[in-house]
Write a protein that holds these residues in place. Sequence first.
Motif, mmCIF file in Angstrom:
data_model
loop_
_atom_site.group_PDB
_atom_site.id
_atom_site.type_symbol
_atom_site.label_atom_id
_atom_site.label_comp_id
_atom_site.label_asym_id
_atom_site.label_seq_id
_atom_site.Cartn_x
_atom_site.Cartn_y
_atom_site.Cartn_z
ATOM 1 N N SER A 239 0.849 -1.186 0.000
ATOM 2 C CA SER A 239 0.000 0.000 0.000
ATOM 3 C C SER A 239 0.889 1.242 0.000
ATOM 4 O O SER A 239 2.102 1.151 0.205
ATOM 5 C CB SER A 239 -0.888 0.004 1.250
ATOM 6 O OG SER A 239 -0.089 0.203 2.418
ATOM 7 N N LEU A 240 0.277 2.408 -0.223
ATOM 8 C CA LEU A 240 1.058 3.644 -0.173
ATOM 9 C C LEU A 240 1.675 3.831 1.210
ATOM 10 O O LEU A 240 2.826 4.283 1.332
ATOM 11 C CB LEU A 240 0.166 4.844 -0.523
ATOM 12 C CG LEU A 240 0.832 6.216 -0.466
ATOM 13 C CD1 LEU A 240 2.045 6.286 -1.386
ATOM 14 C CD2 LEU A 240 -0.171 7.312 -0.815
ATOM 15 N N ALA A 241 0.937 3.484 2.256
ATOM 16 C CA ALA A 241 1.465 3.621 3.614
ATOM 17 C C ALA A 241 2.687 2.727 3.815
ATOM 18 O O ALA A 241 3.665 3.121 4.460
ATOM 19 C CB ALA A 241 0.384 3.279 4.636
ATOM 20 N N GLU A 242 2.645 1.505 3.263
ATOM 21 C CA GLU A 242 3.783 0.595 3.398
ATOM 22 C C GLU A 242 4.984 1.092 2.586
ATOM 23 O O GLU A 242 6.132 0.954 3.017
ATOM 24 C CB GLU A 242 3.375 -0.808 2.955
ATOM 25 C CG GLU A 242 2.437 -1.501 3.942
ATOM 26 C CD GLU A 242 1.855 -2.791 3.431
ATOM 27 O OE1 GLU A 242 1.683 -3.738 4.224
ATOM 28 O OE2 GLU A 242 1.534 -2.870 2.222
ATOM 29 N N VAL A 243 4.726 1.652 1.412
ATOM 30 C CA VAL A 243 5.813 2.219 0.612
ATOM 31 C C VAL A 243 6.440 3.402 1.347
ATOM 32 O O VAL A 243 7.671 3.527 1.424
ATOM 33 C CB VAL A 243 5.301 2.659 -0.777
ATOM 34 C CG1 VAL A 243 6.344 3.508 -1.510
ATOM 35 C CG2 VAL A 243 4.922 1.439 -1.607
ATOM 36 N N ASP A 244 5.606 4.261 1.895
ATOM 37 C CA ASP A 244 6.085 5.424 2.633
ATOM 38 C C ASP A 244 7.005 4.995 3.780
ATOM 39 O O ASP A 244 8.100 5.539 3.961
ATOM 40 C CB ASP A 244 4.874 6.193 3.178
ATOM 41 C CG ASP A 244 5.254 7.493 3.869
ATOM 42 O OD1 ASP A 244 5.878 8.348 3.216
ATOM 43 O OD2 ASP A 244 4.911 7.654 5.050
#
Length: 326
Positions: A239-244
């Motif tokens: 997810s974007l949160a995991e990438v961040d």
Amino acid sequence: SLAEVDLGVKMTLQSFLKDAGAGEAVWRRFRPSFIRAFNDAKDAAAAASSLSDDYVTKGEFRLLLSYLGYYATWFEVFAMVDGCSDGTTATDDRRISREEWEEGIEKVVAAGLSWAPYVALRSATSASFDEMDSNGGGYVLLIEFCAWLKAAEVEAATPAGLALAAGDEQLAAPPAAPAPKPAAKEAKPISTISPAGTAQALSELTTFLRAFAFAAPSEAVRREEAWRLWDPNGNGYLSLAEVDLGVKMTLQSFLKDAGAGEAVWRRFRPSFIRAFNDAKDAAAAASSLSDDYVTKGEFRLLLSYLGYYATWFEVFAMVDGCSDGT
């Protein structure tokens, strides 16, 4: 951004419970549902700019809060059927088989008549499985389950359905005429740009690019190690949160300094969503879930895109405000 919503939900729960650990536990339990609420809310209002549909605006915030409740409830029902157990357990694989659905129908209907009062749940039958399994893959994913529930609410014009329908009619609407451009400001002479500031900006950019050098085709082993760190739940999707978080951890590890790594992460953070959005639909979608997340097959491209967009952001920031960096 999704990362900010994710953090906001966590802080709200921790504040409400007055217990950081208990708040984090509830946040982790329902975290898979946040992206569904975010994606539904971010295009609820008419786009004021080309950026609007990638983020939740202030005008969409109330809807986002409502959607978080709807999708968390739906996720709880989904998790109750997935693995034939209550809540999220080790037997869950984030998809519902036909056998699991048949075994769980009574619990689904009971939930629909009590704590999850939604139209499709109250009237769920064996045939509902085929309605949900839109790609005929033999499994129902969370995105398909939520789409089925949402469609029933919208069709029945329930209060939830009316809220969830916000913005859907805009998808087929013709684009609005572009607003007139403001008069151009007088350009600042190049001689006013600080050489020292430029050197510092380039140093941070160089650090960022070097930290992600394992995007090179020859660095498959390092990428495999990074993937395992970035995908802590092992579901095969980022997810974007995991990438961040993955970018932050990578920079901190590369610099061997948590504070310095966080500083570089913050500097280029506005560019991450651009890289994420470009990478998540790079490969042909293997499921209806693929285009909301970065898959393992798209990971090397994501790492490359992070470098491209960070560089472009550095140039953008250099011009924005006529100063070096942000």
